[in-house]
Every structure is written in C-alpha cells, then in structure tokens.
Design an enzyme around this catalytic site. Sequence first.
Site, PDB file in Angstrom:
ATOM      1  N   PHE A 123       0.665  -1.273  -0.059  1.00 11.05           N
ATOM      2  CA  PHE A 123      -0.069  -0.025  -0.083  1.00 11.05           C
ATOM      3  C   PHE A 123       0.824   1.273  -0.050  1.00 11.05           C
ATOM      4  CE2 PHE A 123      -2.434   3.248   2.322  1.00 11.05           C
ATOM      5  CZ  PHE A 123      -3.789   3.073   1.544  1.00 11.05           C
ATOM      6  N   PRO A 128       7.785  11.469   0.287  1.00  4.12           N
ATOM      7  CA  PRO A 128       8.932  12.142   1.056  1.00  4.12           C
ATOM      8  C   PRO A 128       8.501  13.553   1.974  1.00  4.12           C
ATOM      9  CG  PRO A 128       9.965  11.702  -1.119  1.00  4.12           C
ATOM     10  CD  PRO A 128       8.553  11.169  -0.967  1.00  4.12           C
ATOM     11  N   ILE A 337      13.566  -5.792  33.619  1.00  9.75           N
ATOM     12  CA  ILE A 337      13.377  -6.963  34.440  1.00  9.75           C
ATOM     13  C   ILE A 337      14.590  -7.905  34.014  1.00  9.75           C
ATOM     14  CG2 ILE A 337      11.962  -8.884  34.811  1.00  9.75           C
ATOM     15  CD1 ILE A 337       9.499  -7.142  34.506  1.00  9.75           C
ATOM     16  N   GLU A 363       1.072   3.789   9.701  1.00  9.95           N
ATOM     17  CA  GLU A 363      -0.337   3.600   9.792  1.00  9.95           C
ATOM     18  C   GLU A 363      -1.138   4.641  10.700  1.00  9.95           C
ATOM     19  OE1 GLU A 363      -2.505  -0.047   8.977  1.00  9.95           O
ATOM     20  OE2 GLU A 363      -0.605  -1.089   8.215  1.00  9.95           O
TER      21      GLU A 363
END
Length: 380
Positions: A123, A128, A337, A363
């Site tokens: 798609f 730019p 962690i 998106e």
Amino acid sequence: MNFTLSEEQLMIQQAARDFAQNELLPGVIERDRDQKFPHEQVKKMGEMGLLGMMVDPKYGGAGMDSVSYVLAMEEISKIDASAAVVMSVNNSLVCAGLEKFASEEQKQKYLTPLASGEVIGAFALSEPEAGSDATSQKTTAEDKGDYYLLNGTKNWITNGGNATYYIVIAQTYPEKGHKGINAFIVERGWEGFEIGPKEDKLGIRGSDTHSLLFTDVKVPKENRIGEDGFGFKFAMAVLNGGRIGIASQALGIASGAYELALKYAKERKSFGTEIINHQAIAFKLADMATQITAARMLCFKAAVEKDEGKDISESGAMAKLFASQTAMDVTVEAVQIHGGYGYVKEYHVERLMRDAKITQIYEGTSEIQKIVISRSIAKK
C-alpha cells in the site's frame, strides 16, 4: 460485549501460536540481524489462510471474523513482528480495500491471488513530503484518456521489494485538493516502475521497506479503484481498518515481551529468592499485565464494531494509540526486568523493544490518532 471466544476462534489462536513457535521462532534473531525477509514463513502463512483472513472464500480468502484476525496477529507478533506486518498490510490495507471498493473484474484478477497468499501486496501512500499530511500528494496520475501517466516517489513502503501488486495513491487534479486524488492498482515490472534500495531500520528489520519510483508509468483506466477522485476517501477508509492490524501487532509485541519477562522473573534469583518475589519486579509485572489486558479489550472492541459495520474511526484509533504505547512501556520494562541479559540479542526482549517503536509511527502516528479521537468525541 461477550468476551468468551468461540471454539473456532480458539482453534485459530492455537494454530497461529503453534505456527509462530514452530516456524517463526527458529531463526528470528538471525533474520532481524541480517534484515532477511521471511520468504518461506510468509508462503506458509498464505497456505494457512493468514494473508486473506477476512476475505470471502469466493475470492480465495478464509472468511474469518475480525476478532480471529486480532488473535492471530497477536500470536504472530509475539514472536516475529516483521512477519506480522507483512500479514497486517496484506490483510488490512490491500485485501480489505480491494474487497470493499474494487470492481468485480479487479477482484477476480488481483484480490484472489492476494487473499490466497499466492502473492503479497503493498500500500503506497506516504511520500517524502506527505506522511501524516496525506492530502499533500506530490505523486501525479495524469489522465491520458484510456490510461493514466504515473510520476512520483513513495516512501516507507512495507513489502515494497517483495510485493507483486501495489495500491498507489496519486493526485490527478491538484486544483481539487484531496478530492482530486485517485487510487490505482499497479503491477510489479511495469515499464518506468522502479523499486528503490531497502531501508536499514531500527526495528522490524525482517520486513522489507523501500521507496518506489514512478517515471511515466502507464496505468490502464480499468486499474483505477472506484470513481474518479475517490482515492483519498479510499485511503482513509482502508487506514481505519488497518489500525486494528497494527494495534494487534503492538498488542502481540507487548504480550510476547511480558511472557518472556514473567518466565525470567520466576527463574532468576537474587537475594535468596526468585525476583518475582521482590515487590519492585512484581509491581512492574502487574502494571504490564493490566496494560496488555486493556489493550486487548480495545482491539476486540474495534474488531467487533468493524464486523457489525459500525464506524470504527474512533475505536480503531483508540486501540492503536493505547496498544502502541503499551508495546513501548511493556518492552522497556521487560528489558529492565532482564537486567543485563535484556540488553543482548539472545534473550529476544531488546528486539521486541526496537520493534515496538514503529507501532507508534506507521499507519498514523500517535499524534494523528489523538486528532481522530478528539474530533470524534467533539461531535458527540
């Protein structure tokens, strides 16, 4: 809303989980390191029906519901976000747009091989100078009678180097602004269509991202999608649905990092006990689990509303906004962690942290999602 998954949905979830563990996990670190596209894995995803999940079977799709899509996307994204974005683009941006808006002839010619996984699609909207401001299209499609002449450049195109068919958004009537934009189906190999170099990215490095260059590419009139000037509305409608896919990808990245952190916390000892018994770690895991559950509910809500035919601009934007932030928060804490081990590639969480960032950008950036949400609530 009924939160009980059906037997079919649970089967789809388990099948995607098994595939991710057996097919995607082996070599995922090396594919990330070498920017290697998962060709064989994507082919198998197509064979499983994961590349056209919600498309009607008469067009080669699997005919599943959107909740099943969220479940499958989450499981794939837990292990390999690069493979997941191939799946998301093909499902949400390419197949969904063609099934809803393309002509019957276009569906037969293009949708069927895309939905069946025979080929993949891309798609092409971003440029730019036209990212979040999608109305500022500089790529032009000049009407020449029985064909259009396509000129311009597209940036950041997922599947850009491996797609066979491309949905390209271009400006035909600049004086009309966004009402002069059209959407076209462009085939790989057409004269004047060049694929630029692959981008060297922070994350989702197994996914190929390219610029596309068009120089006097002749696009037949029958390859325009919808009525003349429908392109911008087409793009916005497709992106609304696409946000469910990226929200689900972010959810998967987060839940994958959480599962690794939980496992590590139950095994790693310090000060004479497993680190999960230290409140500092236990509270991190509590926050992570809560955020992930909330993100999953937002994804489910948007998916259910989509299948009910409702406007999902708000619910899709909320899901993507929250899930992408969750992906960032959870992956950063998962690295913490793990301590020093979290900073090396062998333990996976550093890759998931790098993969997470893009979910806040593509998106529709998080800032764009907030614009969509705020406009929606202002109308109520």
